[in-house]
Design a protein around this motif. Sequence first.
Motif, PDB file in Angstrom:
ATOM      1  N   VAL A 262       0.844  -1.195   0.000  1.00 28.49           N
ATOM      2  CA  VAL A 262       0.000   0.000   0.000  1.00 28.49           C
ATOM      3  C   VAL A 262       0.882   1.249   0.000  1.00 28.49           C
ATOM      4  O   VAL A 262       0.611   2.222  -0.679  1.00 28.49           O
ATOM      5  N   GLY A 263       1.939   1.185   0.773  1.00 30.21           N
ATOM      6  CA  GLY A 263       2.888   2.296   0.800  1.00 30.21           C
ATOM      7  C   GLY A 263       2.348   3.536   1.464  1.00 30.21           C
ATOM      8  O   GLY A 263       2.741   4.634   1.119  1.00 30.21           O
ATOM      9  N   ALA A 264       1.436   3.402   2.415  1.00 19.60           N
ATOM     10  CA  ALA A 264       0.813   4.582   2.993  1.00 19.60           C
ATOM     11  C   ALA A 264       1.362   4.958   4.360  1.00 19.60           C
ATOM     12  O   ALA A 264       1.521   6.126   4.648  1.00 19.60           O
ATOM     13  N   CYS A 265       1.691   3.966   5.195  1.00 16.51           N
ATOM     14  CA  CYS A 265       2.055   4.325   6.572  1.00 16.51           C
ATOM     15  C   CYS A 265       3.478   4.858   6.650  1.00 16.51           C
ATOM     16  O   CYS A 265       3.834   5.522   7.604  1.00 16.51           O
ATOM     17  N   ARG A 266       4.271   4.597   5.654  1.00 16.52           N
ATOM     18  CA  ARG A 266       5.625   5.109   5.516  1.00 16.52           C
ATOM     19  C   ARG A 266       6.575   4.592   6.586  1.00 16.52           C
ATOM     20  O   ARG A 266       7.631   5.155   6.807  1.00 16.52           O
TER      21      ARG A 266
END
Lengths: 62, 440
Positions: free
Chosen positions: A48-52
């Motif tokens: 997803v690559g969102a929470c970093r």
Amino acid sequence: MSAVETVKLTIDGLAVEVPKDTGLVEAALAAGIEIPVFCYEPRLGPPVGACRMCLCQVEPGP
Amino acid sequence: MTDPIVLGGADDRDLTKLAEYEAIGGYTQLARARGMEPAALIDAVLASNLRGRGGAFFATGRKWSFIPKPDQNPNPHYLVVNADESEPGSFKDNEIMQRVPHRFIEGCLITAHAVDSKQVFIYVRGEYLEAYEILVAALEEVRGREEIRGDVTIVVHRGAGAYICGEETALIESLEGKRGQPRSKPPFPAISGLYASPTVVNNVETMATLPPIIEMGGAEYAKLGVPDSRGTRVVSISGHVEKPGNYEIENGTSMRELIYGLGGGIPDGRQLKAVIPGGSSTVILKGDEIDVGYDFNSLLKLNTAMGSAGVVALDDRCCMVQLGIRISEFYEHESCGKCTPCREGTRWMTQILRRLESGDALQSELDLLLDVCDRINGKCLCPLGETAAVAVASYVEKFRGEFIAHVEQGGCPFGDSSPLHDVLAPVAMHLHSASSAVPA
């Protein structure tokens, strides 16, 4: 059977060779380095690559 | 000063009517464009050097050329028009849709031909009710005219009040009926956009610029403006100026001319303190930095951008910390929450800025603020948090003395007299549900 295409990279000074299109998290794992992840769960699909949490520096950058 | 191109003719005639628009040669460029091969049409737009008017300034012709050929990808092509103009300080697309809706529709149909799209989606900001109604009425007129409409279906979709849906992938998600959150890129929309099909996302002004480009020819259009910033731009001038409004200028016009010429100068003989050059998310310019051309390269030298062309003038009564709070609160509220640095960082920025304003902050918190900004920059899927961080960091860098004064005096030197209500609306005015504020 053709050989799997691989790429070479250096993670924290460790040379590692992994099949092409391997994710960075898996590539690092192959070198014995654990990049912490939070929103990535392979069984749930692509990253997803969102929470970093997995943020890391790649050289050369884009 | 050149004659207006995008808004041309709208002063003399009611161009919301199809008959009036046709009387000045409307929709003839569409017929001409349809007589061209799509590839030739793309070449003409490439020759015009037209770059996207939404804010990223990407070359329009190049964007179109990324659309794969049918043998590479059999899926249908979509054109999505981004009319979700929500940038504080920018209101040009609203005026374009209200005054020259047919020119806008003509541009959409030209683009649909260029990228071989039979489906056009126009995503209109939910609050733009008037623009929506005018657009729908104009489309209704076109519907009865098959030679104009062709085999293209245009769907107008109203947003529900989220700033993030102006980001192209979030807009596509929203259009698909999902929560408006940006996608991870690549793949870019040109490869996999709406319904996983090749999609072109363009801005309203870009569309409305196309009929004049076809009419003049790409090479002729490219003579306007300055290198890398060809043609004209509709600029929204607001804030502390005598005559706020939308003005169509040739790219490269000096910013002094924008504020003191077109804008009529600062009211009550006050001094210009600062200018936000391209909507709330751009790096601020000090009052003495405005002797610069309003074009991409000139502003890039000052590390700022034309963005969505919202020029906001601030006079000497404005407190930069209060401005920072206003910007930061807006982005905190509008952050979609998907990426951690933006969701948390904008919140921390607001908290530190509030402490500065009330005089509770330590000197070290200034650097903490810049550190938080640095931890947002370039670490998210979309530029929302990044732009907030860049903007606020620029206030600190360019007006550091004022921020330090807040710390040393234990409060705001301007008190409550900072007239920011004339500049950007406070976030409380953004808090609404689209269904209650706007009749559905």
